[in-house]
Design a protein around this motif. Structure first.
Motif, mmCIF file in Angstrom:
data_model
loop_
_atom_site.group_PDB
_atom_site.id
_atom_site.type_symbol
_atom_site.label_atom_id
_atom_site.label_comp_id
_atom_site.label_asym_id
_atom_site.label_seq_id
_atom_site.Cartn_x
_atom_site.Cartn_y
_atom_site.Cartn_z
ATOM 1 N N VAL A 99 -29.630 7.463 47.802
ATOM 2 C CA VAL A 99 -28.909 6.334 48.385
ATOM 3 C C VAL A 99 -27.423 6.651 48.423
ATOM 4 N N SER A 100 -26.725 5.995 49.340
ATOM 5 C CA SER A 100 -25.273 6.182 49.444
ATOM 6 C C SER A 100 -24.538 4.851 49.413
ATOM 7 N N GLU A 101 -25.244 3.787 49.073
ATOM 8 C CA GLU A 101 -24.645 2.483 48.835
ATOM 9 C C GLU A 101 -25.249 1.904 47.561
ATOM 10 N N GLY A 102 -24.500 1.033 46.898
ATOM 11 C CA GLY A 102 -24.994 0.436 45.672
ATOM 12 C C GLY A 102 -24.691 -1.050 45.609
ATOM 13 N N THR A 103 -25.580 -1.791 44.986
ATOM 14 C CA THR A 103 -25.414 -3.226 44.809
ATOM 15 C C THR A 103 -24.903 -3.502 43.407
ATOM 16 N N ASN A 104 -23.750 -4.147 43.313
ATOM 17 C CA ASN A 104 -23.132 -4.449 42.022
ATOM 18 C C ASN A 104 -23.033 -3.214 41.126
ATOM 19 N N LEU A 105 -22.606 -2.103 41.723
ATOM 20 C CA LEU A 105 -22.366 -0.904 40.924
ATOM 21 C C LEU A 105 -21.003 -1.030 40.235
ATOM 22 N N ALA A 106 -20.833 -0.297 39.144
ATOM 23 C CA ALA A 106 -19.567 -0.286 38.405
ATOM 24 C C ALA A 106 -19.080 1.145 38.278
ATOM 25 N N VAL A 107 -17.747 1.332 38.224
ATOM 26 C CA VAL A 107 -17.184 2.683 38.156
ATOM 27 C C VAL A 107 -16.085 2.746 37.111
ATOM 28 N N THR A 108 -15.880 3.944 36.599
ATOM 29 C CA THR A 108 -14.753 4.266 35.724
ATOM 30 C C THR A 108 -14.367 5.713 36.000
ATOM 31 N N ALA A 109 -13.145 6.075 35.679
ATOM 32 C CA ALA A 109 -12.668 7.432 35.979
ATOM 33 C C ALA A 109 -12.059 8.057 34.725
ATOM 34 N N SER A 110 -12.287 9.340 34.572
ATOM 35 C CA SER A 110 -11.753 10.067 33.423
ATOM 36 C C SER A 110 -10.255 10.277 33.588
ATOM 37 N N PRO A 111 -9.465 9.893 32.570
ATOM 38 C CA PRO A 111 -8.017 10.191 32.631
ATOM 39 C C PRO A 111 -7.728 11.680 32.558
ATOM 40 N N ASP B 228 -9.648 14.408 34.045
ATOM 41 C CA ASP B 228 -9.798 15.186 35.275
ATOM 42 C C ASP B 228 -10.188 14.348 36.490
ATOM 43 N N GLY B 229 -10.220 13.038 36.339
ATOM 44 C CA GLY B 229 -10.546 12.181 37.465
ATOM 45 C C GLY B 229 -12.017 12.042 37.768
ATOM 46 N N THR B 230 -12.885 12.691 36.973
ATOM 47 C CA THR B 230 -14.325 12.546 37.183
ATOM 48 C C THR B 230 -14.714 11.076 37.155
ATOM 49 N N ILE B 231 -15.546 10.682 38.092
ATOM 50 C CA ILE B 231 -15.983 9.294 38.198
ATOM 51 C C ILE B 231 -17.353 9.150 37.542
ATOM 52 N N VAL B 232 -17.495 8.147 36.721
ATOM 53 C CA VAL B 232 -18.800 7.759 36.192
ATOM 54 C C VAL B 232 -19.170 6.423 36.812
ATOM 55 N N MET B 233 -20.389 6.361 37.303
ATOM 56 C CA MET B 233 -20.872 5.196 38.045
ATOM 57 C C MET B 233 -22.134 4.653 37.377
ATOM 58 N N ASP B 234 -22.153 3.345 37.166
ATOM 59 C CA ASP B 234 -23.374 2.664 36.736
ATOM 60 C C ASP B 234 -24.016 2.083 37.989
ATOM 61 N N LEU B 235 -25.100 2.713 38.410
ATOM 62 C CA LEU B 235 -25.803 2.306 39.621
ATOM 63 C C LEU B 235 -27.239 1.972 39.254
ATOM 64 N N GLN B 236 -27.616 0.715 39.396
ATOM 65 C CA GLN B 236 -28.961 0.253 39.077
ATOM 66 C C GLN B 236 -29.369 0.610 37.639
ATOM 67 N N GLY B 237 -28.408 0.462 36.701
ATOM 68 C CA GLY B 237 -28.733 0.691 35.302
ATOM 69 C C GLY B 237 -28.888 2.141 34.923
ATOM 70 N N GLN B 238 -28.416 3.044 35.779
ATOM 71 C CA GLN B 238 -28.425 4.480 35.480
ATOM 72 C C GLN B 238 -27.008 5.015 35.655
ATOM 73 N N LEU B 239 -26.522 5.754 34.656
ATOM 74 C CA LEU B 239 -25.209 6.367 34.772
ATOM 75 C C LEU B 239 -25.291 7.653 35.588
ATOM 76 N N PHE B 240 -24.310 7.836 36.467
ATOM 77 C CA PHE B 240 -24.154 9.054 37.256
ATOM 78 C C PHE B 240 -22.699 9.518 37.148
ATOM 79 N N THR B 241 -22.491 10.816 37.272
ATOM 80 C CA THR B 241 -21.140 11.360 37.397
ATOM 81 C C THR B 241 -20.978 11.950 38.790
ATOM 82 N N LEU B 242 -19.749 11.912 39.302
ATOM 83 C CA LEU B 242 -19.452 12.568 40.568
ATOM 84 C C LEU B 242 -17.997 12.993 40.564
#
Length: 980
Positions: free
Chosen positions: A32-44, A46-60
């Motif tokens: 998927v490339s869209e998310g419903t009520n996803l949440a994000v945070t970024a590493s101070p 290196d800028g890596t993004i962590v995303m909570d998408l449907q109750g699963q954490l992902f990094t990008l």
């Protein structure tokens, strides 16, 4: 993780059959490339993004791209935030069944729990130096701000106002914490504890404050848009109008990273320019393939009765009175039971007098559910209440002069048996349990919902004053029904089911505990009652009556009851003007439907010269025949004790010939299923589940809190022993347990359902209830729907994962404005109770804009949006099934309104009709028997005056209904309750 289990033997609703084990199915990858009520945070760092998408954490990567899964699927994270040095991510995790603060390393290899206990700890926020995490906790008695030392796990309470302070954010200088309080944002000085208002109140909910690194700005979300508070003023930034309710993460003093409109966005708040960060995330789904539980709807073999409801041991310990097969029975222990009632009406809640000479029970034989007292020796009985509503749960006072009872509003009262005067003891409560008298007749003990637990209330009968005690520290009585507490006749003990076993709690004469509880049984145990000498307890174990003495071992009380399925010995020819068979969009015309017994022998062109000898002929030449309707989401026992025999008759009169429970008191549900199968009660086929399996906190009276692994095994034994047709796990049930239950249920051949799309769909859960329903985060948040609706993640996971949704569109009540005559329908006047009629009228006034709307009432715009979601699910290859959540919505009527809303807002009549016929039968695993009008299938048919294939509103014009080959009309169904 995949769970596989061995072959078992299951007692089914209709026969004893083997159910082979589930087998592995190929994993399904969904990107998927869209998310419903996803949440994000970024590493101070290196800028890596962590995303909570449907109750699963992902990094990008900070610039976006393909996301990599982080951690396992059972962490159940929420509100992720990077530490200041980028070495850890804090989340509120529900992995152990309570919200606690955990940290996880960016590589996902290490998870550390920082808080624990019987409290919810939520909304983590790091201190600027990374040494502490602020969070919201209720451990001080209300929602306050606390901190935890990351190294030592030492806790400190920061706010003590007694209001609700949530969602903290740390000022960059570390000297204060801001948080949400009501519709404002406040700040507390950590040195002086002084509190000041930072962002004043305004219209709309406020959430997710986040302080900028330079301390000049606070971002927050209000009215689904990103707001900035700066220099005493509030302004909106960014182009997005569906900003998800999570803190924006500051990339610099000017740039924020946040989630909105299904995407990840970055906005420069100074220049008010925005860009998107593209992502793709892949979910791997395990969807079991397993043989479904077999149903034999034709067997005439006697089947053992498991639906024993409300058993009570006589004071002398020699007899048991109980309800089964729609009647009250008396069982002398060691002999065969005899019926005390045999009238076709709805009876419930039998209870003994202290001298064993009288039995009280509730029945609607007089038109409404009233209380009756029967002399055991003579068989004579008298009606002792005749109030306008329903009176249930009678319990004799120790002196035999009064009965305590409850009504449909949750009030507890007493009635004087000599004069008939009624005195209210307690005002309305949320579905309280059955009361029990103290031996001196001064107090009543009953289970009530308090602080998200089933606790014991002690009520003074004379004054009505109450106090609440715990059955055990942080413990809950199993359910608020017949699970106690029950006072021992000598007054020294309260008996109840807790953790699904029988416990006794020592108490003094005021009901105050004098010591800890003691567990008596080790097997699934419910419905305790005492013998008169306070030495023996009768209880239920998975459909078997048992007794146990204090300190003894369980013994079986055999009853020997069996039932045989109802099957008519009839031959019927139905001449149908039109037949919509459930499989084809267009109806056939001028056909004969040949029904022998309970099945359709064949369907052929009408023959006017047919030999009529030995056949019953039904003239439906001016009618349309359709398959019987199925309501896939009901709580049929929720108010059945108050509606009585009306409920099943009402459902049939609206063409509903099958229902599926999504949570009901287990023994009442089994009793209902057996009574309907045996023909001793009038109503649709009933595919039942028992109590919803819940976590340690519980709200609904038919949700059962599960505390540990041992109890989970007891619940699974009940599923097997009572032959459930479905298992439902509820809001706060841990996801790891949910996966285990799905595997075990599939080994029994039965499906599971919940309120969650993911990770449920990844772990084999079969179905999701509601397009968007309440969750462990409350009514205001769902991963399946945001303020603007749903995004690609929901659509693709549901469709590719083959996970059906039920509709439960309360918003469809707005269509009452299109057809106000519904509230005056003769079926409503006869078969709705007065309270239900008033509720339906209130819904009509809401729909017409002439009165206030209730919490669950919806608008035409909400209905249109609901149907738009359905259309998107269907277009992607998903499945949506018609369900109502009745009686939370209007019983029977709401199913027709759901179907009308579907067609009003863009679906075809064919699609709507199949959602209530063939597709439910397929999901129930009974497509070979139900769901369409075809040769060899069961004769569950609806005869309507309209043509539903063109206009589904005609479906409510029911002239006749056939269930299992037996024909009835709305008039004959309403007959026993028609006034005049």
């Amino acid at each position: 993780m995949k769970f596989r289990f061995a072959r078992v033997t299951l007692v089914c609703a209709m026969a004893l059959v083997p159910a082979p084990a589930a087998s592995a199915a190929p994993d399904i990858d969904v990107t998927v490339s869209e998310g419903t009520n996803l949440a994000v945070t970024a590493s101070p760092k290196d800028g890596t993004i962590v995303m909570d998408l449907q109750g699963q954490l992902f990094t990008l990567p900070r610039g976006g791209g393909a996301a990599t899964r982080l951690g396992d699927g059972f962490l159940d994270p929420f509100w992720p935030v990077f530490s200041p040095d980028g070495s850890q991510i804090a989340v509120q995790s529900f992995a152990d069944g309570m919200f606690h603060i955990r940290t996880i390393t960016p590589d996902g290899r290490s998870v550390r729990q920082l808080t624990d206990g019987e409290y919810d700890d939520t909304y983590p926020a790091w201190s600027p130096d990374g040494s502490r995490i602020a969070f919201t906790s209720e451990r001080g008695g209300s929602a306050d701000i606390w901190t935890v030392d990351v190294r030592t796990r030492e806790l400190e309470q920061i706010t003590t106002a007694g209001t609700q302070e949530t969602q903290p954010t740390w000022a960059p200088d570390g000297r204060s914490i801001a948080y949400v309080q009501g519709t404002t944002i406040e700040g507390v000085d950590l040195g002086t504890s002084a509190v000041r208002t930072l962002v004043p109140a305004d219209r709309g909910f406020v959430s997710a404050p986040s302080w900028s690194p330079d301390g000049r700005r606070i971002s927050f979300v209000r009215n689904n848009s990103l707001q900035i508070f700066e220099a005493g003023a509030v302004r909106q930034v960014g182009p997005h109008r569906d900003v998800f309710p999570f803190p924006a993460r500051w990339l610099s003093s000017d740039e924020v990273l946040y989630s909105a409109n299904g995407r990840i966005a970055v906005t420069d708040v100074a220049a008010n320019t925005s860009r998107l960060v593209p992502f793709s995330a892949t979910f791997t789904l395990n969807r079991d393939q397993y043989p479904r539980k077999a149903y034999d709807f034709d067997t005439r073999r006697p089947q053992p009765v498991r639906g024993i409801d409300g058993p009570a041991l006589s004071p002398d310990g020699r007899s048991v009175v109980f309800k089964a097969l729609n009647d009250i029975w008396l069982l002398p222990i060691g002999a065969s039971p005899t019926r005390l009632t045999s009238d076709g009406f709805f009876e419930a809640d039998p209870a003994w007098s202290r001298d064993g000479k009288l039995i009280a029970y509730a029945s609607d034989k007089g038109g409404t559910e009233d209380l009756y007292v029967r002399d055991v020796a003579s068989g004579q009985e008298r009606r002792v209440t005749s109030l306008p509503g329903a009176e249930t749960a009678p319990v004799f006072a120790p002196d035999g002069r009064r009965l305590a009872f409850q009504d449909q509003a949750g009030q507890t009262s007493t009635v004087d048996l000599a004069g008939g005067s009624v005195t209210r003891v307690l005002g309305p409560l949320n579905a309280p349990g059955k009361p029990s008298w103290s031996p001196d007749g001064r107090l009543l003990a009953l289970t009530v919902s308090d602080a998200d637990r089933n606790r014991i209330m002690l009520a003074d009968v004379a004054s009505g004053t109450t106090r609440v005690v715990d059955p055990a520290p942080f413990g809950s009585v199993s359910t608020r029904g017949s699970d106690g507490p029950v006072w021992s006749p000598d007054g020294t003990l309260l008996a109840f089911s807790m953790n699904s076993t029988i416990h006794v709690l020592p108490v003094d004469s005021t009901g105050t505990p004098t010591g800890p509880d003691r567990e008596l049984t080790r097997e699934a145990s419910d419905s305790p009652t005492w013998s008169g000498d306070s030495k023996t307890i009768l209880y239920l174990h998975n459909g078997v009556l048992r007794t146990i003495t204090l300190g003894g071992r369980p013994g079986v009380v055999a009853h020997g009851l069996t039932f045989t399925q109802d099957k008519p010995d009839t031959r019927t020819v139905i001449h149908a003007g039109r037949l919509w068979d459930g499989r084809h969009a267009q109806p056939r015309t001028d056909v004969d439907i040949i029904v022998v017994g309970n099945r359709i022998r064949r369907i052929e062109a009408h023959r006017p010269d047919r030999d009529r000898r030995g056949w019953q002929f039904v003239d439906a030449t001016k009618l349309t025949v359709t398959p019987g309707l199925v309501d896939m989401h009901v709580h049929q026992q929720m108010r059945s004790k108050f509606t009585g025999d009306r409920q099943g008759r009402l459902l049939l009169s609206y063409g509903i010939t099958a229902t599926r429970s999504t949570g009901d008191p287990a023994y009442r549900a089994v009793e209902e299923r057996e009574s309907l199968a045996a023909g001793t009660r009038v109503g649709p086929r009933f595919f039942m589940t028992g109590d919803m399996l819940e976590g340690s906190r519980v709200g609904w009276e038919f949700a059962r809190p599960v505390r540990d692994e041992r109890q989970l095994e007891l619940e699974l034994s009940r599923v097997r022993g009572l032959g459930y047709d479905l298992v439902k796990t509820y809001e706060r049930f841990p996801v790891s347990w949910q996966a285990r239950v799905a595997g075990r249920a599939h080994g029994l051949g039965i499906p599971t359902t919940s309120h969650y799309l993911h990770p449920a769909v990844a772990n084999g859960v079969d179905m999701k209830e509601h397009l968007s329903g309440p969750t462990k985060w409350g009514f205001g948040f769902s991963r399946e729907s945001s303020a603007a609706g749903v995004y690609e993640d929901v659509i693709q996971l549901a469709a590719r994962g083959r996970m059906p949704f039920s509709t439960t569109m309360f918003s469809a009540g707005s269509l009452l404005a299109d057809d106000p005559a519904i509230v005056d329908d003769p079926r409503i006047r006869a078969l709705y109770t007065p309270q239900e009629q008033q509720a339906l009228l209130a819904k009509l006034r809401c729909a017409q804009g002439q009165g206030p709307c209730g919490f669950l009432d919806g608008s035409p715009e909400q209905a249109r949006r609901n149907v738009e979601t359905i259309k998107r699910l269907l277009d992607a290859g998903g499945t949506v099934l018609a369900g109502t959540d009745a009686p939370l919505d209007s019983m029977a009527v709401s199913l027709h309104l759901n179907l009308r809303a579907m067609t009003k807002y863009g679906l075809s009549p064919f699609t709507a009709l199949q959602s209530a016929t063939l597709l439910p039968a397929r999901q129930l695993g009974v497509e070979r028997d139900l769901g369409s009008v075809e040769q060899g299938k069961l004769a569950d048919l609806v005869f309507t005056g309209g043509d539903p294939s063109r206009d589904v509103a005609g479906l409510a014009d029911v002239r006749m209904v056939m269930k299992n080959g037996r024909l009835s009309t709305p008039d004959t169904l309403a007959g026993p309750f028609r006034s005049g």
